[in-house]
Write a protein that holds these residues in place. Sequence first.
Motif, PDB file in Angstrom:
ATOM      1  N   CYS A 176       0.839  -1.206   0.000  1.00  0.00           N
ATOM      2  CA  CYS A 176       0.000   0.000   0.000  1.00  0.00           C
ATOM      3  C   CYS A 176       0.871   1.252   0.000  1.00  0.00           C
ATOM      4  O   CYS A 176       0.576   2.219  -0.718  1.00  0.00           O
ATOM      5  N   LEU A 177       1.942   1.252   0.801  1.00  0.00           N
ATOM      6  CA  LEU A 177       2.837   2.405   0.837  1.00  0.00           C
ATOM      7  C   LEU A 177       3.508   2.616  -0.513  1.00  0.00           C
ATOM      8  O   LEU A 177       3.588   3.743  -1.006  1.00  0.00           O
ATOM      9  N   ALA A 178       3.971   1.533  -1.128  1.00  0.00           N
ATOM     10  CA  ALA A 178       4.591   1.649  -2.448  1.00  0.00           C
ATOM     11  C   ALA A 178       3.567   2.131  -3.472  1.00  0.00           C
ATOM     12  O   ALA A 178       3.883   2.947  -4.345  1.00  0.00           O
ATOM     13  N   GLY A 179       2.336   1.656  -3.372  1.00  0.00           N
ATOM     14  CA  GLY A 179       1.275   2.096  -4.281  1.00  0.00           C
ATOM     15  C   GLY A 179       0.911   3.558  -4.091  1.00  0.00           C
ATOM     16  O   GLY A 179       0.444   4.216  -5.028  1.00  0.00           O
ATOM     17  N   LEU A 180       1.113   4.088  -2.899  1.00  0.00           N
ATOM     18  CA  LEU A 180       0.839   5.495  -2.628  1.00  0.00           C
ATOM     19  C   LEU A 180       1.746   6.402  -3.453  1.00  0.00           C
ATOM     20  O   LEU A 180       1.404   7.569  -3.699  1.00  0.00           O
ATOM     21  N   SER A 181       2.870   5.887  -3.903  1.00  0.00           N
ATOM     22  CA  SER A 181       3.784   6.704  -4.695  1.00  0.00           C
ATOM     23  C   SER A 181       3.151   7.119  -6.034  1.00  0.00           C
ATOM     24  O   SER A 181       3.450   8.199  -6.537  1.00  0.00           O
ATOM     25  N   LEU A 182       2.266   6.295  -6.579  1.00  0.00           N
ATOM     26  CA  LEU A 182       1.652   6.642  -7.875  1.00  0.00           C
ATOM     27  C   LEU A 182       0.822   7.921  -7.801  1.00  0.00           C
ATOM     28  O   LEU A 182       1.023   8.830  -8.625  1.00  0.00           O
ATOM     29  N   PRO A 183      -0.131   8.050  -6.854  1.00  0.00           N
ATOM     30  CA  PRO A 183      -0.856   9.327  -6.792  1.00  0.00           C
ATOM     31  C   PRO A 183       0.051  10.508  -6.456  1.00  0.00           C
ATOM     32  O   PRO A 183      -0.194  11.631  -6.904  1.00  0.00           O
ATOM     33  N   LEU A 184       1.115  10.251  -5.697  1.00  0.00           N
ATOM     34  CA  LEU A 184       2.054  11.332  -5.395  1.00  0.00           C
ATOM     35  C   LEU A 184       2.783  11.786  -6.655  1.00  0.00           C
ATOM     36  O   LEU A 184       2.957  12.990  -6.880  1.00  0.00           O
ATOM     37  N   PHE A 185       3.185  10.828  -7.488  1.00  0.00           N
ATOM     38  CA  PHE A 185       3.837  11.196  -8.745  1.00  0.00           C
ATOM     39  C   PHE A 185       2.882  11.948  -9.667  1.00  0.00           C
ATOM     40  O   PHE A 185       3.262  12.909 -10.323  1.00  0.00           O
ATOM     41  N   VAL A 186       1.625  11.506  -9.727  1.00  0.00           N
ATOM     42  CA  VAL A 186       0.634  12.181 -10.572  1.00  0.00           C
ATOM     43  C   VAL A 186       0.372  13.603 -10.064  1.00  0.00           C
ATOM     44  O   VAL A 186       0.170  14.531 -10.853  1.00  0.00           O
ATOM     45  N   SER A 187       0.402  13.778  -8.750  1.00  0.00           N
ATOM     46  CA  SER A 187       0.125  15.106  -8.187  1.00  0.00           C
ATOM     47  C   SER A 187       1.223  16.121  -8.507  1.00  0.00           C
ATOM     48  O   SER A 187       1.036  17.320  -8.292  1.00  0.00           O
ATOM     49  N   MET A 188       2.346  15.663  -9.048  1.00  0.00           N
ATOM     50  CA  MET A 188       3.401  16.598  -9.448  1.00  0.00           C
ATOM     51  C   MET A 188       2.899  17.540 -10.541  1.00  0.00           C
ATOM     52  O   MET A 188       3.347  18.688 -10.625  1.00  0.00           O
ATOM     53  N   VAL A 189       1.952  17.090 -11.359  1.00  0.00           N
ATOM     54  CA  VAL A 189       1.402  17.910 -12.439  1.00  0.00           C
ATOM     55  C   VAL A 189       0.732  19.154 -11.866  1.00  0.00           C
ATOM     56  O   VAL A 189       0.898  20.263 -12.380  1.00  0.00           O
ATOM     57  N   TRP A 190      -0.026  18.991 -10.786  1.00  0.00           N
ATOM     58  CA  TRP A 190      -0.760  20.116 -10.198  1.00  0.00           C
ATOM     59  C   TRP A 190       0.113  20.936  -9.251  1.00  0.00           C
ATOM     60  O   TRP A 190      -0.253  22.053  -8.908  1.00  0.00           O
ATOM     61  N   ALA A 191       1.221  20.378  -8.816  1.00  0.00           N
ATOM     62  CA  ALA A 191       2.082  21.094  -7.877  1.00  0.00           C
ATOM     63  C   ALA A 191       2.907  22.175  -8.570  1.00  0.00           C
ATOM     64  O   ALA A 191       3.420  23.074  -7.906  1.00  0.00           O
ATOM     65  N   ARG A 192       3.052  22.094  -9.849  1.00  0.00           N
ATOM     66  CA  ARG A 192       3.788  23.051 -10.688  1.00  0.00           C
ATOM     67  C   ARG A 192       5.182  23.336 -10.157  1.00  0.00           C
ATOM     68  O   ARG A 192       6.032  22.469 -10.180  1.00  0.00           O
ATOM     69  N   GLY A 193       5.410  24.531  -9.644  1.00  0.00           N
ATOM     70  CA  GLY A 193       6.749  24.925  -9.197  1.00  0.00           C
ATOM     71  C   GLY A 193       7.235  24.145  -7.984  1.00  0.00           C
ATOM     72  O   GLY A 193       8.429  24.045  -7.740  1.00  0.00           O
ATOM     73  N   LEU A 194       6.297  23.575  -7.219  1.00  0.00           N
ATOM     74  CA  LEU A 194       6.668  22.785  -6.045  1.00  0.00           C
ATOM     75  C   LEU A 194       6.575  21.272  -6.330  1.00  0.00           C
ATOM     76  O   LEU A 194       6.334  20.482  -5.440  1.00  0.00           O
TER      77      LEU A 194
END
Length: 180
Positions: free
Chosen positions: A40-58
């Motif tokens: 589950c923890l390893a799978g959590l990395s996928l939504p975190l990677f996808v959220s990079m799109v909305w994080a823009r400069g951060l």
Amino acid sequence: MGVMGRLLEPQIEAHLLEIEGERVIDEVRKHWAATFWWYCLAGLSLPLFVSMVWARGLFWIPLALGLAALSVGLWKIHVAYMDRFVITNMRVFRVNGVFNTNLATMPMSRILDISMKQPFLGQLCGYGHFVFETAAQDQGLRDITFVGDPQRRDLIIQRVIARAGLRTKMQMDDEDSDGS
């Protein structure tokens, strides 16, 4: 096998007393329930990677969190994969560790009592925990957790002990067996 092979697969055969005729009866890997939360923890990395799109400069914040979640999850899964409990015709032993290998062994003759604990979730998912009791107070092979199909594994150990002649059998007369 090279260094990479030793880091990816535990070396069970290296610990066998082949010259004495020792052979593996059962090799027990950790049940999948032992690593469920790490997957589950390893799978959590996928939504975190996808959220990079909305994080823009951060973007680096979800990237760092995603890499950390993926790294820790995969590491813990591999550590559990490298943990093996082995039942042979002469003894039981446990090999674990990735970089540093730990080996704990116990001859069948020293096993006085085996307790099996199976929590409710273990009954649903098919795992249990073994506790080995010996005459020695401290030993390296006491608790074996997340054993799949624990009833069958307990019977295997009991059968090996019985075949080795380490336990006495009660002789029953014909009159004792018919209940009279």
